[in-house]
Write a protein that holds these residues in place. Structure first.
Motif, PDB file in Angstrom:
ATOM      1  N   LYS A 131      38.533  64.747  80.178  1.00 53.69           N
ATOM      2  CA  LYS A 131      38.543  66.129  79.721  1.00 53.69           C
ATOM      3  C   LYS A 131      37.257  66.834  80.108  1.00 53.69           C
ATOM      4  CE  LYS A 131      41.866  65.763  76.107  1.00 53.69           C
ATOM      5  NZ  LYS A 131      42.469  64.579  76.757  1.00 53.69           N
ATOM      6  N   ALA A 132      37.412  68.060  80.596  1.00 55.98           N
ATOM      7  CA  ALA A 132      36.230  68.865  80.914  1.00 55.98           C
ATOM      8  C   ALA A 132      35.375  69.048  79.669  1.00 55.98           C
ATOM      9  CB  ALA A 132      36.671  70.225  81.459  1.00 55.98           C
ATOM     10  N   ASP A 133      36.025  69.080  78.510  1.00 59.47           N
ATOM     11  CA  ASP A 133      35.288  69.258  77.270  1.00 59.47           C
ATOM     12  C   ASP A 133      34.343  68.083  77.019  1.00 59.47           C
ATOM     13  OD1 ASP A 133      35.574  68.940  73.881  1.00 59.47           O
ATOM     14  OD2 ASP A 133      34.941  70.835  74.769  1.00 59.47           O
ATOM     15  N   ASP A 134      34.754  66.860  77.420  1.00 58.56           N
ATOM     16  CA  ASP A 134      33.869  65.711  77.240  1.00 58.56           C
ATOM     17  C   ASP A 134      32.602  65.889  78.074  1.00 58.56           C
ATOM     18  OD1 ASP A 134      36.473  63.170  76.962  1.00 58.56           O
ATOM     19  OD2 ASP A 134      35.468  64.392  75.454  1.00 58.56           O
ATOM     20  N   ASP A 135      32.751  66.363  79.305  1.00 59.82           N
ATOM     21  CA  ASP A 135      31.574  66.578  80.151  1.00 59.82           C
ATOM     22  C   ASP A 135      30.665  67.636  79.541  1.00 59.82           C
ATOM     23  OD1 ASP A 135      33.263  66.061  83.331  1.00 59.82           O
ATOM     24  OD2 ASP A 135      32.151  64.689  82.051  1.00 59.82           O
ATOM     25  N   ARG A 136      31.277  68.706  79.016  1.00 58.03           N
ATOM     26  CA  ARG A 136      30.464  69.767  78.420  1.00 58.03           C
ATOM     27  C   ARG A 136      29.700  69.252  77.214  1.00 58.03           C
ATOM     28  NH1 ARG A 136      34.648  73.258  80.008  1.00 58.03           N
ATOM     29  NH2 ARG A 136      35.823  72.957  78.089  1.00 58.03           N
ATOM     30  N   ARG A 137      30.363  68.475  76.374  1.00 55.54           N
ATOM     31  CA  ARG A 137      29.686  67.942  75.180  1.00 55.54           C
ATOM     32  C   ARG A 137      28.522  67.060  75.599  1.00 55.54           C
ATOM     33  NH1 ARG A 137      31.904  68.447  70.113  1.00 55.54           N
ATOM     34  NH2 ARG A 137      30.608  66.723  69.435  1.00 55.54           N
ATOM     35  N   ALA A 138      28.716  66.253  76.620  1.00 58.92           N
ATOM     36  CA  ALA A 138      27.640  65.366  77.062  1.00 58.92           C
ATOM     37  C   ALA A 138      26.488  66.172  77.642  1.00 58.92           C
ATOM     38  CB  ALA A 138      28.168  64.361  78.077  1.00 58.92           C
ATOM     39  N   GLU A 139      26.808  67.219  78.397  1.00 64.19           N
ATOM     40  CA  GLU A 139      25.758  68.009  79.045  1.00 64.19           C
ATOM     41  C   GLU A 139      24.905  68.779  78.057  1.00 64.19           C
ATOM     42  OE1 GLU A 139      27.965  70.198  81.937  1.00 64.19           O
ATOM     43  OE2 GLU A 139      28.425  68.321  82.988  1.00 64.19           O
ATOM     44  N   ARG A 140      25.437  69.094  76.880  1.00 59.46           N
ATOM     45  CA  ARG A 140      24.632  69.777  75.872  1.00 59.46           C
ATOM     46  C   ARG A 140      23.354  69.021  75.598  1.00 59.46           C
ATOM     47  NH1 ARG A 140      27.589  69.822  70.574  1.00 59.46           N
ATOM     48  NH2 ARG A 140      27.916  67.714  71.283  1.00 59.46           N
ATOM     49  N   TRP A 141      23.403  67.692  75.651  1.00 61.58           N
ATOM     50  CA  TRP A 141      22.233  66.880  75.316  1.00 61.58           C
ATOM     51  C   TRP A 141      21.172  66.954  76.405  1.00 61.58           C
ATOM     52  CZ3 TRP A 141      21.974  65.263  70.476  1.00 61.58           C
ATOM     53  CH2 TRP A 141      23.158  65.121  69.768  1.00 61.58           C
ATOM     54  N   SER A 142      21.523  67.505  77.570  1.00 65.28           N
ATOM     55  CA  SER A 142      20.579  67.522  78.674  1.00 65.28           C
ATOM     56  C   SER A 142      19.674  68.724  78.661  1.00 65.28           C
ATOM     57  CB  SER A 142      21.325  67.514  80.017  1.00 65.28           C
ATOM     58  OG  SER A 142      22.118  66.363  80.094  1.00 65.28           O
ATOM     59  N   SER A 143      19.976  69.723  77.834  1.00 64.86           N
ATOM     60  CA  SER A 143      19.165  70.936  77.878  1.00 64.86           C
ATOM     61  C   SER A 143      17.878  70.782  77.082  1.00 64.86           C
ATOM     62  CB  SER A 143      19.951  72.132  77.362  1.00 64.86           C
ATOM     63  OG  SER A 143      20.402  71.855  76.051  1.00 64.86           O
ATOM     64  N   GLY A 144      17.699  69.579  76.519  1.00 64.90           N
ATOM     65  CA  GLY A 144      16.403  69.293  75.907  1.00 64.90           C
ATOM     66  C   GLY A 144      16.349  69.541  74.405  1.00 64.90           C
ATOM     67  N   GLY A 145      17.394  70.170  73.862  1.00 64.79           N
ATOM     68  CA  GLY A 145      17.354  70.437  72.433  1.00 64.79           C
ATOM     69  C   GLY A 145      17.538  69.179  71.613  1.00 64.79           C
ATOM     70  N   GLU A 146      17.112  69.218  70.364  1.00 64.38           N
ATOM     71  CA  GLU A 146      17.258  68.059  69.499  1.00 64.38           C
ATOM     72  C   GLU A 146      18.707  67.885  69.127  1.00 64.38           C
ATOM     73  OE1 GLU A 146      13.468  69.766  69.487  1.00 64.38           O
ATOM     74  OE2 GLU A 146      15.266  70.647  68.610  1.00 64.38           O
ATOM     75  N   SER A 147      19.380  69.029  68.911  1.00 65.32           N
ATOM     76  CA  SER A 147      20.780  68.937  68.519  1.00 65.32           C
ATOM     77  C   SER A 147      21.652  69.346  69.680  1.00 65.32           C
ATOM     78  CB  SER A 147      21.058  69.863  67.341  1.00 65.32           C
ATOM     79  OG  SER A 147      22.460  69.957  67.147  1.00 65.32           O
ATOM     80  N   GLY A 148      22.760  68.681  69.846  1.00 63.57           N
ATOM     81  CA  GLY A 148      23.664  69.012  70.940  1.00 63.57           C
ATOM     82  C   GLY A 148      24.544  70.198  70.616  1.00 63.57           C
ATOM     83  N   LYS A 149      24.406  70.765  69.423  1.00 66.93           N
ATOM     84  CA  LYS A 149      25.327  71.818  69.015  1.00 66.93           C
ATOM     85  C   LYS A 149      25.044  73.100  69.783  1.00 66.93           C
ATOM     86  CE  LYS A 149      26.613  69.781  64.748  1.00 66.93           C
ATOM     87  NZ  LYS A 149      26.280  68.507  65.306  1.00 66.93           N
TER      88      LYS A 149
END
Lengths: 150, 91
Positions: A131-149
């Motif tokens: 799912k494209a959504d799985d990739d998006r959820r994983a990529e949230r963690w790459s922007s450096g923020g503490e929370s992936g939300k």
């Protein structure tokens, strides 16, 4: 600890083990993934690469958050409706790291761990698509923020 | 070179594992794919849409321009679908 296995696991026992004998553990966060729906599915995996990728994820999580211990158990083989597929459990002194690391691990596991699902249905078996959504959820963690939300 | 195929690639090709010796001009994953496609209709079918295929060399994800050597283990598979719960909004 990383385990890739056919057999079922006991989430309660795994969580108990994470906190036993660790006076510093103040928080254990966990996730259990299940076979949703009414049909069975078969999980295929790449022996060797599975353990390697999961170990790399554990390493990343331990570098990024102050974790005392963690357990990932992922099953493979034919699993019936409602059966447990995966456990992620993380122990830390405080809850923020435990919650975040647990979510990070399952988000990344879904895009990095080499498993493929064959779903059984009345009209035949089909391979589940990523799912494209799985990739998006994983990529949230790459922007450096503490929370992936978002 | 050890070749591994998973999921529907394995089904279309007809095997999950084989040992092959590509010619020396096959130096990248992309070139290996082109060479494999010529081995038969099952291979051509499996690799028909490269956007649906991922590769690993020696158990690490590799882009299609990654080098491959005769002693490598190269695996081809669809995007992975591990974990437990379907993504949000899944039917």
């Amino acid at each position: 600890m990383i385990r890739v296995q056919r057999e079922d696991f006991d989430p309660g026992a795994e969580i108990a083990r994470l906190s036993a004998g660790h006076g510093d553990v103040g928080a254990v966060a966990s996730f259990v993934g299940l076979v949703r729906g009414t049909g069975a599915l078969t999980l295929e995996h790449y022996p060797g690469m599975t353990e390697r990728q999961l170990a790399a994820l554990e390493d990343q999580a331990r570098r990024r958050w102050p974790l005392l211990d963690l357990t990932v158990v992922h099953r493979f083989g034919r699993l019936g409706a409602g059966e447990r597929i995966v456990l992620v459990a993380v122990a830390s002194a405080h809850r923020a790291a435990a919650f975040e690391a647990c979510e990070f691990l399952i988000d990344w596991l879904k895009t990095r761990a080499p498993f493929w699902k064959l779903e059984e249905a009345p009209d035949g078996a089909r391979w589940v698509e990523a799912k494209a959504d799985d990739d998006r959820r994983a990529e949230r963690w790459s922007s450096g923020g503490e929370s992936g939300k978002n | 070179m050890k070749l591994l195929y998973f999921a529907w690639l394995r089904t279309r090709i007809g095997t999950g594992e084989e040992d092959l010796t590509p010619p020396p001009q096959v130096a990248t994953v992309a070139q290996l794919v082109e060479w494999l496609k010529m081995r038969g209709p099952g291979y051509a079918d499996a690799f028909a849409n490269p956007a649906l295929v991922r590769a690993a060399v020696n158990q690490d994800y590799a882009p299609f321009d990654a080098p491959v050597a005769a002693t490598d283990e190269v695996a081809f598979f669809p995007p992975v679908t591990g974990g437990g719960v379907e993504g949000e909004g899944a039917p």
